[in-house]
Design an enzyme around this catalytic site. Structure first.
Site, short mmCIF file in Angstrom:
data_model
loop_
_atom_site.label_atom_id
_atom_site.label_comp_id
_atom_site.label_asym_id
_atom_site.label_seq_id
_atom_site.Cartn_x
_atom_site.Cartn_y
_atom_site.Cartn_z
N GLU A 220 2.27 5.01 -0.21
CA GLU A 220 1.89 6.41 0.01
C GLU A 220 2.74 7.23 -0.94
OE1 GLU A 220 -0.72 7.07 1.85
OE2 GLU A 220 -0.79 4.97 2.45
N ASP B 49 -2.41 1.58 -6.63
CA ASP B 49 -1.04 1.36 -6.16
C ASP B 49 -0.09 1.05 -7.32
OD1 ASP B 49 -0.96 1.31 -3.00
OD2 ASP B 49 -2.90 0.58 -3.69
N ASP C 226 -2.05 0.57 6.61
CA ASP C 226 -3.05 0.24 5.57
C ASP C 226 -2.81 -1.19 5.07
OD1 ASP C 226 -4.27 2.69 5.72
OD2 ASP C 226 -3.43 3.50 3.86
N HIS D 276 -3.94 5.72 6.21
CA HIS D 276 -2.99 6.43 5.32
C HIS D 276 -1.55 6.31 5.76
CE1 HIS D 276 -6.43 7.93 3.17
NE2 HIS D 276 -6.89 8.52 4.26
N ASP E 215 0.87 -1.19 0.00
CA ASP E 215 0.00 0.00 0.00
C ASP E 215 0.91 1.24 0.00
OD1 ASP E 215 -2.99 0.96 0.61
OD2 ASP E 215 -1.56 2.26 1.63
#
Ligand code: AMP
Ligand code: MG
Length: 381
Positions: free
Chosen positions: A148, A246, A314, A309, A146
């Site tokens: 960011e 992603d 996550d 987040h 996941d």
């Protein structure tokens, strides 16, 4: 089990398939006997009069194993009737049945219904010697990621997102257990200063990314971690994400920014939102097509662990959803892939500016991909 034994059992099942016949004094609405999984009656106490499981006539005698498809076996009729019975139970009855069967009773109605259906189906198939263990059809591990990425409050379609957190959670695809976690932060090189919005959203500070390595190094380190886990050389693995972004947006952009192709292991993945919707789908009109992480957790009565987040948190929560699907008898497979050549992408999909490179994968393609991964592994060993 021989054909004859199977038929004898089937006949027995035909006589008392859903429950022992109601005896005078039996209270309707009780789960009566714990050692026979088919012994369930409606527990809602009134409305669901039809839930006692009594199929009238099943043609076990007519069934010849050799000349029919496996799905012609009368056990599938039993399973289908059992499913109907489960469909009619209310939430508290479903939870009670779970407890009697030694199953987890967490979750909303659709999730529990699916859990029970899989449970009874597997038990019945085992009983008639028809259960095929899914082990040889399943990836060995799931790698949940996941990412960011840098962002603004309003990201224009051509915003050059750069990955700033690269987390991975390793799940044993058979047991559903989380076995390892990995994370590195990444220093962005286009937008070197994180927007206050981005820092607020992700909890990633300027100091964290300033100390981190650039994407190419982190990607190499991730590949080292993958090798260390023997993924891709001893074990097959499936990439799992929450949604198409992603890989379709963040990984693709970050790779292109350093002039490399997206690595082969990331060109196909399982979008858990789709897997979840397919596995727990119900006939209800309120069905959500591709639920977000929080909705999936809610449906399973799971609390979000950690901070939303944060990439690693996550990924951990996505892994918890994956675990639940596996424990409920589901199997994750590839359902999306990257298509770099837009000539191969339909105009409708191309209209989705930021995700035009993501296309759905059919079941057949997914199976072929799995076989290909297995074959590569066998050739390498
Ligand atoms: P998530 O996995 O939901 O934490 O989001 C991944 C990335 O998407 C974030 O690191 C941001 O780059 C971007 N993102 C997520 N939510 C928003 C938002 N509300 N506004 C702008 N960008 C967002
Ligand atoms: Mg995230």
């Amino acid at each position: 089990m021989s054909d004859r034994e199977s038929k004898d059992l089937a006949r027995k099942e035909q006589r008392t398939p859903g429950s022992t016949p109601a005896k005078a004094g039996n209270t309707p609405g009780k789960v009566k006997k714990k050692n026979n999984i088919m012994d369930i009656e409606d527990q809602s106490g009134g409305d669901n009069q039809n839930t006692v499981f009594k199929p009238k006539s099943l043609a076990f005698d007519d069934y010849e194993e050799n000349d029919k498809s496996p799905y012609d076996h009368p056990v599938y009729k039993i399973i289908s009737m059992k499913n109907g019975e489960i469909n009619r139970l209310d939430l508290s009855s479903l939870k009670r049945v779970c407890k009697v069967e030694g199953l987890d009773s967490l979750g909303k109605r659709d999730a529990i219904k699916r859990r029970l259906k899989e449970h009874f189906k597997i038990a019945m198939l085992k009983k008639y010697g028809l259960f095929e263990t899914p082990a040889h059809r399943s990836f060995d591990y799931l790698v949940v990621v996941d990412f960011e990425a840098t962002c603004e409050e309003k990201n224009l379609p051509d915003y050059p997102h750069e990955i700033i957190e690269f987390p991975a959670v390793l799940v044993d695809a058979r047991s559903g257990l989380i076995v390892s976690k990995w994370r590195e932060y990444v220093r962005p090189v286009i937008n070197t200063t994180l927007s206050p919005f981005c820092q607020n959203l992700t909890g990633i500070t300027q100091e964290i990314v300033d100390k981190a390595s650039e994407f190419s190094t982190v990607l190499d380190n991730f590949h080292d971690w993958i090798s260390l886990q023997s993924l891709g050389n001893k074990y097959t693995f499936l990439l799992v994400t929450d949604g198409p972004f992603d890989v379709g947006r963040f990984l693709r952009l970050s790779c292109h920014q350093i002039n490399i192709d997206v690595p082969v292991w990331a060109t196909r993945w399982c979008n858990i939102r789709k897997a979840f919707a397919n596995f727990y789908r119900s006939n209800s009109s309120t069905k959500i097509k591709a639920p977000g992480l929080q909705t999936m957790l809610n449906s399973l009565d799971l609390e979000f662990e950690g901070s939303p987040h944060s990439g690693l948190d996550d990924a951990t929560n996505i892994a918890r959803v994956a675990t639940r699907i596996i424990k409920d008898g589901g199997q994750l497979r590839v359902n999306e892939r990257l298509e770099e050549n837009l000539e191969n992408v339909s105009p409708t999909r191309q209209a989705k500016a930021r995700l035009q490179h993501v296309v759905p994968v059919t079941r057949k393609e997914a199976d072929n991909w799995f076989r290909e991964m297995r074959r590569k592994l066998e050739m390498a060993s």
